[in-house]
Scaffold this motif. Structure first.
Motif, PDB file in Angstrom:
ATOM      1  N   PHE A  48     -23.904 -17.312 -15.604  1.00 37.09           N
ATOM      2  CA  PHE A  48     -24.473 -18.485 -16.266  1.00 37.09           C
ATOM      3  C   PHE A  48     -23.418 -19.152 -17.156  1.00 37.09           C
ATOM      4  CE2 PHE A  48     -26.825 -20.760 -19.524  1.00 37.09           C
ATOM      5  CZ  PHE A  48     -27.887 -21.334 -18.831  1.00 37.09           C
ATOM      6  N   ALA A  49     -22.677 -18.329 -17.938  1.00 36.76           N
ATOM      7  CA  ALA A  49     -21.627 -18.876 -18.803  1.00 36.76           C
ATOM      8  C   ALA A  49     -20.509 -19.500 -17.978  1.00 36.76           C
ATOM      9  CB  ALA A  49     -21.082 -17.780 -19.714  1.00 36.76           C
ATOM     10  N   LEU A  50     -20.170 -18.885 -16.852  1.00 44.63           N
ATOM     11  CA  LEU A  50     -19.107 -19.411 -15.998  1.00 44.63           C
ATOM     12  C   LEU A  50     -19.501 -20.758 -15.394  1.00 44.63           C
ATOM     13  CD1 LEU A  50     -16.388 -18.991 -14.479  1.00 44.63           C
ATOM     14  CD2 LEU A  50     -17.706 -17.792 -12.714  1.00 44.63           C
ATOM     15  N   HIS A  51     -20.724 -20.863 -14.904  1.00 44.45           N
ATOM     16  CA  HIS A  51     -21.164 -22.095 -14.239  1.00 44.45           C
ATOM     17  C   HIS A  51     -21.414 -23.229 -15.232  1.00 44.45           C
ATOM     18  CE1 HIS A  51     -21.643 -21.090  -9.969  1.00 44.45           C
ATOM     19  NE2 HIS A  51     -21.996 -19.879 -10.357  1.00 44.45           N
ATOM     20  N   THR A  52     -21.972 -22.920 -16.377  1.00 43.39           N
ATOM     21  CA  THR A  52     -22.387 -23.980 -17.310  1.00 43.39           C
ATOM     22  C   THR A  52     -21.371 -24.261 -18.396  1.00 43.39           C
ATOM     23  OG1 THR A  52     -23.525 -22.442 -18.816  1.00 43.39           O
ATOM     24  CG2 THR A  52     -24.785 -23.305 -16.936  1.00 43.39           C
ATOM     25  N   GLY A  53     -20.491 -23.293 -18.715  1.00 50.49           N
ATOM     26  CA  GLY A  53     -19.546 -23.465 -19.805  1.00 50.49           C
ATOM     27  C   GLY A  53     -20.157 -23.281 -21.182  1.00 50.49           C
ATOM     28  N   ILE A  54     -21.357 -22.754 -21.257  1.00 47.05           N
ATOM     29  CA  ILE A  54     -22.048 -22.620 -22.535  1.00 47.05           C
ATOM     30  C   ILE A  54     -21.323 -21.621 -23.439  1.00 47.05           C
ATOM     31  CG2 ILE A  54     -23.558 -20.711 -21.800  1.00 47.05           C
ATOM     32  CD1 ILE A  54     -25.850 -22.126 -23.285  1.00 47.05           C
ATOM     33  N   GLN A  55     -21.384 -21.839 -24.742  1.00 49.36           N
ATOM     34  CA  GLN A  55     -20.812 -20.893 -25.683  1.00 49.36           C
ATOM     35  C   GLN A  55     -21.683 -19.643 -25.750  1.00 49.36           C
ATOM     36  OE1 GLN A  55     -19.572 -22.629 -29.493  1.00 49.36           O
ATOM     37  NE2 GLN A  55     -19.685 -24.667 -28.568  1.00 49.36           N
ATOM     38  N   TRP A  56     -21.024 -18.510 -26.034  1.00 47.62           N
ATOM     39  CA  TRP A  56     -21.730 -17.235 -25.982  1.00 47.62           C
ATOM     40  C   TRP A  56     -22.941 -17.209 -26.906  1.00 47.62           C
ATOM     41  CZ3 TRP A  56     -20.775 -14.549 -21.972  1.00 47.62           C
ATOM     42  CH2 TRP A  56     -19.492 -14.442 -21.435  1.00 47.62           C
ATOM     43  N   GLU A  57     -22.808 -17.778 -28.114  1.00 52.92           N
ATOM     44  CA  GLU A  57     -23.911 -17.689 -29.068  1.00 52.92           C
ATOM     45  C   GLU A  57     -25.129 -18.491 -28.636  1.00 52.92           C
ATOM     46  OE1 GLU A  57     -20.799 -20.481 -31.067  1.00 52.92           O
ATOM     47  OE2 GLU A  57     -20.837 -18.734 -29.736  1.00 52.92           O
ATOM     48  N   TYR A  58     -24.957 -19.408 -27.688  1.00 53.11           N
ATOM     49  CA  TYR A  58     -26.076 -20.213 -27.221  1.00 53.11           C
ATOM     50  C   TYR A  58     -26.632 -19.726 -25.887  1.00 53.11           C
ATOM     51  CZ  TYR A  58     -24.315 -23.338 -30.837  1.00 53.11           C
ATOM     52  OH  TYR A  58     -23.889 -23.853 -32.028  1.00 53.11           O
ATOM     53  N   LEU A  59     -26.188 -18.589 -25.415  1.00 51.83           N
ATOM     54  CA  LEU A  59     -26.691 -18.060 -24.153  1.00 51.83           C
ATOM     55  C   LEU A  59     -28.195 -17.830 -24.265  1.00 51.83           C
ATOM     56  CD1 LEU A  59     -25.278 -17.190 -21.454  1.00 51.83           C
ATOM     57  CD2 LEU A  59     -25.482 -14.842 -22.278  1.00 51.83           C
ATOM     58  N   PRO A  60     -29.005 -18.433 -23.400  1.00 49.07           N
ATOM     59  CA  PRO A  60     -30.469 -18.346 -23.544  1.00 49.07           C
ATOM     60  C   PRO A  60     -30.988 -16.938 -23.226  1.00 49.07           C
ATOM     61  CG  PRO A  60     -29.894 -19.513 -21.532  1.00 49.07           C
ATOM     62  CD  PRO A  60     -28.614 -19.294 -22.265  1.00 49.07           C
ATOM     63  N   GLN A  61     -31.361 -16.215 -24.266  1.00 52.59           N
ATOM     64  CA  GLN A  61     -31.837 -14.843 -24.076  1.00 52.59           C
ATOM     65  C   GLN A  61     -33.191 -14.797 -23.378  1.00 52.59           C
ATOM     66  OE1 GLN A  61     -31.342 -12.079 -27.354  1.00 52.59           O
ATOM     67  NE2 GLN A  61     -29.879 -13.447 -28.359  1.00 52.59           N
ATOM     68  N   GLU A  62     -33.923 -15.918 -23.400  1.00 56.76           N
ATOM     69  CA  GLU A  62     -35.223 -15.906 -22.730  1.00 56.76           C
ATOM     70  C   GLU A  62     -35.085 -15.768 -21.211  1.00 56.76           C
ATOM     71  OE1 GLU A  62     -34.103 -20.244 -23.589  1.00 56.76           O
ATOM     72  OE2 GLU A  62     -34.055 -18.307 -24.617  1.00 56.76           O
ATOM     73  N   LEU A  63     -33.872 -15.948 -20.681  1.00 56.60           N
ATOM     74  CA  LEU A  63     -33.650 -15.746 -19.259  1.00 56.60           C
ATOM     75  C   LEU A  63     -33.357 -14.285 -18.923  1.00 56.60           C
ATOM     76  CD1 LEU A  63     -31.552 -18.914 -18.310  1.00 56.60           C
ATOM     77  CD2 LEU A  63     -33.987 -18.517 -18.013  1.00 56.60           C
ATOM     78  N   GLY A  64     -33.312 -13.434 -19.951  1.00 58.82           N
ATOM     79  CA  GLY A  64     -33.177 -12.005 -19.717  1.00 58.82           C
ATOM     80  C   GLY A  64     -31.770 -11.500 -19.564  1.00 58.82           C
ATOM     81  N   PHE A  65     -30.769 -12.279 -20.037  1.00 62.51           N
ATOM     82  CA  PHE A  65     -29.384 -11.862 -19.877  1.00 62.51           C
ATOM     83  C   PHE A  65     -28.939 -10.835 -20.922  1.00 62.51           C
ATOM     84  CE2 PHE A  65     -28.789 -16.516 -18.461  1.00 62.51           C
ATOM     85  CZ  PHE A  65     -29.197 -16.208 -17.171  1.00 62.51           C
ATOM     86  N   GLY A  66     -29.649 -10.738 -22.014  1.00 61.48           N
ATOM     87  CA  GLY A  66     -29.114 -10.020 -23.164  1.00 61.48           C
ATOM     88  C   GLY A  66     -28.357 -11.008 -24.038  1.00 61.48           C
ATOM     89  N   SER A  67     -27.812 -10.528 -25.128  1.00 58.42           N
ATOM     90  CA  SER A  67     -27.122 -11.418 -26.069  1.00 58.42           C
ATOM     91  C   SER A  67     -25.763 -11.844 -25.518  1.00 58.42           C
ATOM     92  CB  SER A  67     -26.930 -10.706 -27.412  1.00 58.42           C
ATOM     93  OG  SER A  67     -25.994  -9.651 -27.286  1.00 58.42           O
ATOM     94  N   GLY A  68     -25.225 -12.921 -26.094  1.00 59.61           N
ATOM     95  CA  GLY A  68     -23.895 -13.360 -25.711  1.00 59.61           C
ATOM     96  C   GLY A  68     -22.845 -12.307 -25.993  1.00 59.61           C
ATOM     97  N   THR A  69     -23.012 -11.591 -27.111  1.00 60.00           N
ATOM     98  CA  THR A  69     -22.061 -10.524 -27.446  1.00 60.00           C
ATOM     99  C   THR A  69     -22.060  -9.446 -26.379  1.00 60.00           C
ATOM    100  OG1 THR A  69     -22.385 -10.940 -29.809  1.00 60.00           O
ATOM    101  CG2 THR A  69     -21.424  -8.815 -29.182  1.00 60.00           C
TER     102      THR A  69
END
Length: 272
Positions: A48-69
């Motif tokens: 998700f981070a690779l495709h979208t370029g989103i910053q780790w702290e904004y990774l949407p946890q509601e999608l079940g990925f776990g935290s950005g850290t």
């Protein structure tokens, strides 16, 4: 309503079956706390981070990925364990087993990306008003399938990376006989014009096909060299790779390795 676009960060069962055996086994927890996020959940977070370029702290946890850290620590650990290198070699082995790798020629090139924070392997770039940047160096087979990728500072001379990049091409098996890791010829633009490196290629049994400075354009190499430019465009199709946001070079290399695996896997699905 129209058809929804596929979500490219969803990991297929086929790809997961290739990746999971390569992942390092987690060690025992040093302290009690939350249960460890399964690798099957963290991997889509990195995609998700690779495709979208989103910053780790904004990774949407509601999608079940776990935290950005959790996700960046996991992808860094996997890169250190050589997961992406081994996955890439497995995919190349599969392509060679059905004779789908073009070893008659390989093509090499590089691309510059701006670096937002400065860090290892980022430096002042002559193509971006001396702003900080890095370079992605890439070698592909005659069809544009990635064979190796590397990261350097933005002011790195392309020709100096010719031999190191060739050395990164894995020994590809899949057919009877010795593993293959050397193309018959290597094509490159004028940035690689140096007689010393032509001699080094001949010594390795590789025929250099490199445009010379000072000669008029129209050598005809473009009809063969376009494949590396197309693959670089595929790399930059991943938004995370368009600008270097990572201060740590190992995280950037992890994303490059992951992207190369995804591009190679697309070829496997198309050709196999």
């Amino acid at each position: 309503m129209g058809n929804r676009q596929p979500r490219p960060w969803i990991v297929s069962d086929e790809l997961c079956s290739l990746v999971e055996p390569l992942l390092p086994k987690p060690g025992p927890k040093k302290a009690e706390g939350r249960p460890r996020v399964p690798d099957r959940q963290a991997l889509p977070g990195n995609l998700f981070a690779l495709h979208t370029g989103i910053q780790w702290e904004y990774l949407p946890q509601e999608l079940g990925f776990g935290s950005g850290t959790t996700c960046w620590r996991r992808v860094a650990a996997w890169n250190e364990a050589g997961v992406w290198d081994r996955l890439h070699q497995l995919l190349l082995n599969e392509l060679r087993s059905i004779n789908r790798l073009d070893w008659e020629r390989a093509v090499i090139d590089s691309s510059h990306v701006r670096a937002a924070p400065t860090g290892p392997k980022s430096g002042f770039s002559p193509v971006d008003r001396a702003g900080p940047g890095s370079k992605h160096h890439l070698i592909v087979d005659g069809q544009g399938i990635p064979l190796a990728v590397s990261l350097t500072v933005g002011n790195c001379n392309d020709v100096t990376q010719l031999v190191p990049l060739l050395d990164k091409v894995p020994a590809v098996v899949g057919q009877v006989g010795r593993p293959r890791r050397r193309p018959a010829a290597l094509l490159a633009d004028r940035g690689y014009d140096h007689d010393k490196y032509r001699r080094l290629l001949w010594q390795r049994g590789i025929r250099p096909v490199i445009a010379r400075r000072g000669e008029p354009h129209g050598t005809g190499l473009g009809i063969f060299r376009y494949v590396v430019e197309r693959t670089i465009a595929w790399l930059h199709g991943f938004r995370r790779l368009r600008i270097r946001w990572e201060r740590r070079d190992d995280l950037r290399e992890a994303f490059l390795g992951l992207a190369v695996c995804l591009i190679t896997h697309r070829h496997v699905r198309r050709l196999c």
